[in-house]
Design an enzyme around this catalytic site. Structure first.
Site, mmCIF file in Angstrom:
data_model
loop_
_atom_site.group_PDB
_atom_site.id
_atom_site.type_symbol
_atom_site.label_atom_id
_atom_site.label_comp_id
_atom_site.label_asym_id
_atom_site.label_seq_id
_atom_site.Cartn_x
_atom_site.Cartn_y
_atom_site.Cartn_z
ATOM 1 N N GLU A 137 39.753 18.845 57.325
ATOM 2 C CA GLU A 137 38.844 18.123 58.224
ATOM 3 C C GLU A 137 37.800 17.291 57.486
ATOM 4 O O GLU A 137 37.417 16.214 57.951
ATOM 5 C CB GLU A 137 38.157 19.089 59.199
ATOM 6 C CG GLU A 137 39.060 19.599 60.314
ATOM 7 C CD GLU A 137 39.938 20.764 59.891
ATOM 8 O OE1 GLU A 137 39.767 21.236 58.749
ATOM 9 O OE2 GLU A 137 40.788 21.202 60.686
ATOM 10 N N HIS A 197 37.445 28.780 68.823
ATOM 11 C CA HIS A 197 38.220 27.704 69.443
ATOM 12 C C HIS A 197 37.671 27.325 70.812
ATOM 13 O O HIS A 197 38.388 26.741 71.633
ATOM 14 C CB HIS A 197 39.695 28.103 69.597
ATOM 15 C CG HIS A 197 40.452 28.157 68.309
ATOM 16 N ND1 HIS A 197 40.311 29.200 67.427
ATOM 17 C CD2 HIS A 197 41.332 27.296 67.733
ATOM 18 C CE1 HIS A 197 41.103 28.989 66.372
ATOM 19 N NE2 HIS A 197 41.720 27.834 66.533
#
Lengths: 334, 326
Positions: free
Chosen positions: A67, A136
């Site tokens: 990322e 998440h």
């Protein structure tokens, strides 16, 4: 002149609206490309399912699970003449990419004395509710709103998703589009043609006279459900969707609160330190003399997002929590 | 690889002298308290910036580090906007909003010095991606130190660059200290170039005190990048004459005078000057004249900067965002 009735609209999902906005922007402008993890396969959310077939591997780029590198790629590419759309699959993964977003993308133009142009769009999915637990499910938009140089939008429904994604992609600044993964199936009328929703403009979703409810993202739908229940009790709420969190359209929100005398801000993120505190403070500075009660905030409790359905149900704000708080607010008198 | 022409050697020499004198004078001015800043001086490492940038075109991009003045000068940055920036003036390279650690000029392909160790590496890889995407044969170069090779950003960006055969060159200036921590206390390897194998790109160890060696190695790395053959990791082994920050430094005892002296004995500017004089490409008088001209240009730029206005406080909120959407 085109009137609203002449524009072709049809019911599509929030998911299709995102995809359609990106597709149309990519057709119009070869500088736009999409890069992210598993985007060629459509991503875990199937948002990008049809893009590879139309645009090919040059423009739909699968990234390694990196990322920081991915966000940095977007920064460098945006600064050198392209218009990248970077997908950070879950908003929880933003932390890994945060230096590139916060220290590089957000500050580059300023640090360079205005010379840089950063047309970077970051797509990401927030939201709790499906037992995917603490890493998440978060809504971390407050982190990003705190950083000058970034813009942050949060589409509530399909119409907003299509217009805000397009505006984000066409914007010459870094914009983070915080979508809600549990809203992807929401249906709504969306024009077929492309359109922009200007950044920094709030929208009055429902007019009302008793309490102004500023609802973020998915909470707009919970507020609408609450409005029906409250209407039966004779309480008429006005619902406002900020659409853009940074820059925030304080004037539209404050105008509503000056009318109703009561305000409530609802978001799914943790209440403490959430953007709701900023919104409430900004409104009260502009509407203090009209207030009949303190501006209230609804958000998640101060815990990580839990796994078990029974815990998570208690965690995420909903129409019931809005109804209860509005009743309390409505009953208060100075 | 053919020997570089006298023209190339003179170019390398001039770039290095321009960096060295800027840093020597700038470092003293900063230490005298005339600038609102501390400087991370590049003195000792000039061969790297000069040797690399002499291979670059104006449309090639670089990303730099907190020790970035040398890269800025080597890529074509001028003294006036530099000093104005370091003095915090409105006509600085960044309008006084960036300072030493963020000095940049995107028109010269300089995508910024960087206050975050390793921060520029993914950005350079992004520029390389963009160059390839737009069909340009420009290349990007990221400068970073030995310390940055322990940052995740280095590993992520290096992997992506090699995976997609992006037109970039990763230039590690191994000056053997991450701030004050010696290399053997921050990584278990001796040669950072060895890490290249882990990404599937060539890794080359270069004498970073020899501008010609750096120039030659970069020439091949840039050729590869431009030809679409992918990135190269160059480890330029060099040395920082001064402390991590400032001329006087923070008086942290972390290295011996013998070590410093042994590196200074291999000074890249003295070595190249001797080589040029021996080859008859430069006389001692010409060398002295070039230094005098450069010093005069520096003095003029400092006077220009100190006479320039500070930014108006109204400038605080400009340049945060681009207003118009294209």
């Amino acid at each position: 002149m085109t009137t609203i009735t002449e524009i072709q609209t049809r019911e599509i999902s929030y998911l299709s609206a995102i995809s359609e906005a990106i597709t149309q922007c990519m057709r119009e402008d070869d500088d736009v490309f999409l890069v992210g993890e598993d985007v060629r396969l459509g991503s875990v959310f199937h948002v990008y399912n049809d893009l590879l077939a139309e645009f090919g591997e040059r423009r739909i780029v699968d990234s390694p699970i990196s990322e920081a590198g991915l966000m940095g790629l977007g920064v460098g590419a945006a600064a050198t003449g392209t218009r990248p759309v970077v997908d950070i699959m879950f908003m929880d993964f933003m932390g890994i990419a945060l230096d590139q977003l916060v220290n590089q993308a957000a500050k580059m133009k300023y640090m360079f004395g205005g010379k840089a142009r950063l047309p970077l769009t970051v797509m990401t999915m927030a939201g709790a509710g499906g037992s995917i637990a603490a890493q998440h499910s978060q809504s971390l938009e407050a982190w990003l709103c705190h950083v000058p140089g970034l813009k942050v939008v949060m589409p509530s429904g399909p119409y907003e998703a299509k217009g805000l994604v397009r505006s984000a992609i066409r914007e010459d600044n870094p914009v983070v589009v915080v979508c809600n993964k549990w809203s992807l199936g929401i249906m709504g009328p969306v024009p077929e043609a492309s359109y922009d929703i200007p950044l920094g403009q709030a929208h009055v979703v429902r007019e009302g006279s008793d309490v102004s409810v500023v609802a973020l993202g998915r909470m707009v739908h919970e507020a609408m459900a609450a409005a029906t229940i409250l209407a039966a009790e004779g309480i008429d709420i006005e619902i406002l969707d900020p659409r853009t969190l940074s820059p925030l359209d304080v004037e539209t929100l404050a105008t509503s609160v000056r009318k109703t005398g009561r305000g409530l801000v609802v978001h799914e993120a943790v209440r403490f330190g959430g953007i709701g505190g900023e919104i409430a403070a900004a409104i009260q500075e502009e509407a203090f003399d009209w207030l009949e009660a303190p501006i209230m905030r609804i958000g998640a409790p101060f815990s990580p997002v839990p796994f078990s359905p029974s815990l998570e149900k208690a965690y995420v704000p909903n129409a019931d929590t809005i109804v209860q708080t509005v009743r309390h607010l409505h009953a208060r008198r100075v | 690889m053919p020997d570089p022409s006298a023209e190339v050697l003179l170019d390398l020499y001039r770039r290095m002298v321009r960096i060295r004198l800027f840093e020597e004078v700038g470092g003293r001015v900063a230490e005298d308290g005339r600038m609102p800043t501390v400087l991370h001086l590049y003195i000792g490492q000039e061969a790297v910036a000069a040797g690399v940038c002499a291979n670059l075109r104006p449309d090639d991009q670089i990303t730099s580090t907190h020790r970035g003045h040398g890269h800025f000068i080597a890529k074509g940055g001028q003294y006036r906007p530099m000093f104005s920036e370091l003095f915090g003036r409105a006509n600085g390279a960044c309008k006084g909003k960036g300072g030493s650690m963020h000095i940049s000029d995107i028109d010269l392909g300089i995508l910024g010095a960087n206050g975050i160790v390793g921060g520029g590496i993914p950005i350079a890889v992004g520029a390389a991606f963009s160059n390839k995407y737009r069909g340009s044969d420009a290349v990007s170069v990221s400068f970073f130190g030995d310390g940055a090779t322990n940052e995740g950003s280095f590993h992520e960006a290096a992997n992506m660059a090699a995976l997609w055969k992006l037109p970039c060159v990763l230039v590690c200036e191994n000056n053997f200290y991450g701030e004050w921590t010696p290399q053997h206390l921050h990584q278990a390897i001796e040669y950072i170039a060895d890490r290249a194998a882990g990404y599937g790109m060539p890794g080359v160890v270069v004498d970073g005190m020899d501008a010609v060696a750096v120039w030659s190695a970069t020439q091949e790395a840039v050729r590869r990048a431009r030809a679409g053959e992918g990135p190269t990791l160059l480890e330029c082994r060099t040395y920082r004459y001064f402390d991590h920050v400032g001329m006087k430094g923070l008086r942290i005892a972390y290295r011996s005078q013998e070590e410093v002296d042994s590196w200074k004995a291999r000074d890249p500017i003295q070595a190249l000057e001797a080589r040029l004089v021996e080859a008859g490409a430069l006389s001692a008088e010409e060398a002295a004249a070039f230094k005098a001209e450069t010093l005069a240009e520096i003095d003029e730029a400092i006077a220009f900067a100190e006479a320039s206005p500070f930014p108006d406080p109204a400038e605080l909120l400009t340049d945060v965002y681009t207003e118009a959407t294209s």
